[in-house]
Motif scaffolding. Structure first.
Motif, PDB file in Angstrom:
ATOM      1  N   HIS A   1       7.487  -9.239   2.022  1.00  0.00           N
ATOM      2  CA  HIS A   1       6.578  -9.103   3.155  1.00  0.00           C
ATOM      3  C   HIS A   1       6.679 -10.298   4.100  1.00  0.00           C
ATOM      4  CE1 HIS A   1       3.846  -7.395   5.889  1.00  0.00           C
ATOM      5  NE2 HIS A   1       3.468  -8.644   6.067  1.00  0.00           N
TER       6      HIS A   1
ATOM      7  N   HIS B   1       0.182  -4.587  -0.202  1.00  0.00           N
ATOM      8  CA  HIS B   1       0.086  -3.316   0.525  1.00  0.00           C
ATOM      9  C   HIS B   1       1.348  -2.472   0.340  1.00  0.00           C
ATOM     10  CE1 HIS B   1       1.511  -5.512   4.444  1.00  0.00           C
ATOM     11  NE2 HIS B   1       2.538  -5.168   3.709  1.00  0.00           N
ATOM     12  N   HIS B   2       2.372  -3.048  -0.269  1.00  0.00           N
ATOM     13  CA  HIS B   2       3.543  -2.239  -0.605  1.00  0.00           C
ATOM     14  C   HIS B   2       3.371  -1.563  -1.959  1.00  0.00           C
ATOM     15  CE1 HIS B   2       6.013  -3.759   2.728  1.00  0.00           C
ATOM     16  NE2 HIS B   2       5.317  -4.865   2.556  1.00  0.00           N
TER      17      HIS B   2
HETATM   18 CU   LIG Z   1       4.383  -5.790   4.013  1.00  0.00          CU
END
Ligand SMILES: [Cu+2]
Ligand code: HEM
Length: 557
Positions: free
Chosen positions: A259, A308-309
């Motif tokens: 990220h 969030h992945h």
């Molecule tokens: Cu991300």
């Protein structure tokens, strides 16, 4: 584009330009000049960009028909893996830092080179070595794991060249770390007299923030890939649940790097866009301080949103809630930046030269990418569209609509400085517009068909999705044609283009105060900086073209 002489210019260097200072192969491959190293990076990433593009063109060709009758399942998997691995690690991550970061950072702060010129050259050799290693894996049989190398598939079940591919990425990681260290040291130590932190151009801030992320996040990726290699090769029980390992551990480690890596890709783009917009709106950047805080904020908060992945991975629902919340928060600084760019344009004296067209394209596409990111940050929506082409569309809007547009904006803006030549404007504007349309044509249908349920990474799909896929594939070929244009007219300009003066855009910034192309030493005298950047518009309204805000040591003597 004319070169207006401005009173108080720095004296022009008398030595030959960096391009003329040696024509042998060794003078390039053993150079420690940051500008030549930038050119080496430019050649390397261009090569990888087109390789990755060829791979995905075959994929899009296959997706014209629902039956997927062009490629075998196996080849399809290997091609999108090829595309993803090459584009992320050998194009996106090194692209803007390696080329414009290297070329401009010393020029913009009034230095003669980066802090560690040999380490800089070594970084380039590392990316080439890593690239060769990964490319070997991708060609000699291929890799089918996708660019994410998810375990336990990558460590247990895939019978493709995972180790060589991961090793190449591992080596490329060290290139990133070395570059980051070098840029941080350069920004701290080599600023010209008077170049205080809050007088730095925003591009320098962007490169600085990016370097922090590179240095802090990349080691995690390196360790993660070593663990993958260890499990695959030595069968150590790390990620495989059959032997007591934990596959979620892989995802945490991988996204803890990947990220923030999104910001390694997008922060430099934001820096480029700030420079271009302020110049072609002939207005000082609105809210300079906020732009700086926003970039640093993005770099810091970017470390806290990796989960969030993993909304559908089976991680704790409480963790997901926190990651969802933080993902909304990290959107705030990006929104501040979009607002400030828009405010810079407001009442600006806008000229639509090619760099500005690319920059405006960035603004629109990055905004769509960012807003759809909010959809994905919201857990219920993400559960619906996860692993569909909606996600593919979202990240291409950020990475291609955003970063690649910014790359082209920067390339056109600084081309006269880098090469000393002007390119044909009409062609450049045409390519910018074609790219914008081709891009939307390719990726917008993927939002719709993803929302309707088309999974990503599948090459056989229900016939009712064909319309969207035909649109997307046709768009991809328009886009590919648009990408082929700049190499053609820019090469043309190298031979036949008119000579550029030192400052063809009437821009502010130290890089425009020396010759085009600059000499090996960058400046004939050490610049002395007395004011902040972007003095286009002191009154907030009437444009003052290229107002001078630098004087030199020489001036005082
Ligand atoms: Cu991300
Ligand atoms: C010519 C423009 C491009 C087209 C048409 C295109 C198309 C695609 C498609 C169709 C996929 C999905 C493969 C699948 O999951 O079935 C994909 C995946 C991907 N693309 Fe692109 N792409 C383009 C440019 C780029 C660029 C410039 C980058 C990065 C700089 C990029 C990065 C990625 C990544 C990281 C993936 C994920 C691969 C994976 O799922 O393992 N793409 N692209």
């Amino acid at each position: 584009m004319t070169d207006v002489a401005i009173s108080g210019e720095l004296p022009l260097p008398r030595e030959p330009s960096y391009l003329a200072a040696g024509h042998t192969v060794a003078s390039w491959l053993a150079t420690t000049d940051h500008k030549r190293i930038a050119i080496l990076y430019a050649a390397t990433i261009t090569f990888f960009f087109f390789l990755g593009g060829i791979a995905i063109s075959l994929v899009r060709l296959d997706l014209f028909t629902p039956a997927g009758d062009l490629l075998s399942d196996d080849t399809y998997n290997k091609l999108f893996t090829f595309h993803g691995v090459i584009m992320v690690w050998f194009f996106m991550v090194p692209s803007i830092p390696g080329t414009f970061g290297n070329f401009l950072l010393p020029l913009m702060i009034g230095a003669r080179d980066v802090a560690f010129p040999r380490l800089n050259l070594f970084s380039w050799y590392l990316i080439v070595t890593g690239g060769a290693c990964t490319l070997y894996a991708l060609i000699a049989g291929g890799v089918d794991t996708g660019w994410t190398f998810y375990t336990p598939f990558s460590t247990m079940f895939s019978n493709t060249h995972v180790i060589a591919a991961a090793l190449g990425v591992f080596i490329a990681g060290f290139s990133s770390i070395a570059t980051g260290v070098n840029f941080i040291a350069t920004t701290h130590m080599l600023r010209a007299p008077g170049m205080t932190w809050f007088r730095l151009p925003l591009f320098v801030w962007a490169i600085y923030a990016t370097s922090l992320v590179m240095v802090l996040a990349t080691p995690v990726l390196a360790v993660t890939l070593l663990l993958v290699i260890a499990e695959r090769w030595l069968h150590l029980p790390i990620f495989n649940p059959d032997f007591g390992g934990d596959p979620l551990l892989f995802q945490h480690l991988f996204w803890f790097y990947s990220h923030p890596a999104v910001y390694i890709m997008v922060l430099p783009a934001m820096g480029v866009i700030s420079e271009v917009i302020t110049c072609f709106a002939r207005r000082r950047v609105f809210g300079y301080d906020f732009m700086v805080y926003a970039m640093v904020g993005i770099a810091v908060i970017g470390f806290f949103v990796w989960g969030h992945h993993m909304f559908v991975s089976g991680q704790s629902p409480y963790a997901s809630l926190v990651f969802s919340f933080l993902s909304f928060i990290v959107a705030v600084p990006s929104a501040i930046k979009v607002f400030n760019w828009t405010a810079t344009l407001y009442r600006g004296q806008i000229s639509f030269d090619a760099p500005m067209l690319y920059a405006l394209g960035f603004l629109g596409l990055f905004t769509i990418g960012g807003l759809t990111g909010l959809f994905l940050a919201s857990i219920p929506v993400d559960v619906h569209v996860t692993d569909t082409t909606f996600v593919v569309a979202h990240f291409h809007y950020i990475m291609v609509g955003g970063t690649v547009s910014a790359f082209f904006a920067g390339l056109h803006y600084w081309w006269p400085k880098i090469t000393g030549r002007l390119y044909p404007d009409v062609w450049a504007r045409f390519a910018a517009i074609l790219m914008f349309f081709g891009f939307n044509f390719t990726f917008f249908p993927q939002f719709i068909v993803g929302y309707l349920g088309m999974p990503r990474r599948y090459h056989v799909y229900p016939p009712e999705f064909q319309l969207y896929n035909v649109l997307s594939s046709a768009g991809a070929f328009v886009l590919a044609a648009a990408y082929l244009l700049p190499p053609l007219y820019l090469t043309w300009s190298l031979i036949w283009g008119a000579r550029a003066g030192r400052n063809p855009w009437n821009a502010t910034g130290l890089e425009w105060k020396t010759s085009s192309p600059p000499s090996r030493e960058n400046f004939a005298a050490t610049p002395h900086v007395e004011e902040g950047p972007y003095r286009y518009h002191p009154e907030g309204f009437a444009p003052e073209h290229g107002e001078d805000n630098y004087r030199t040591e020489g001036d005082r003597a």
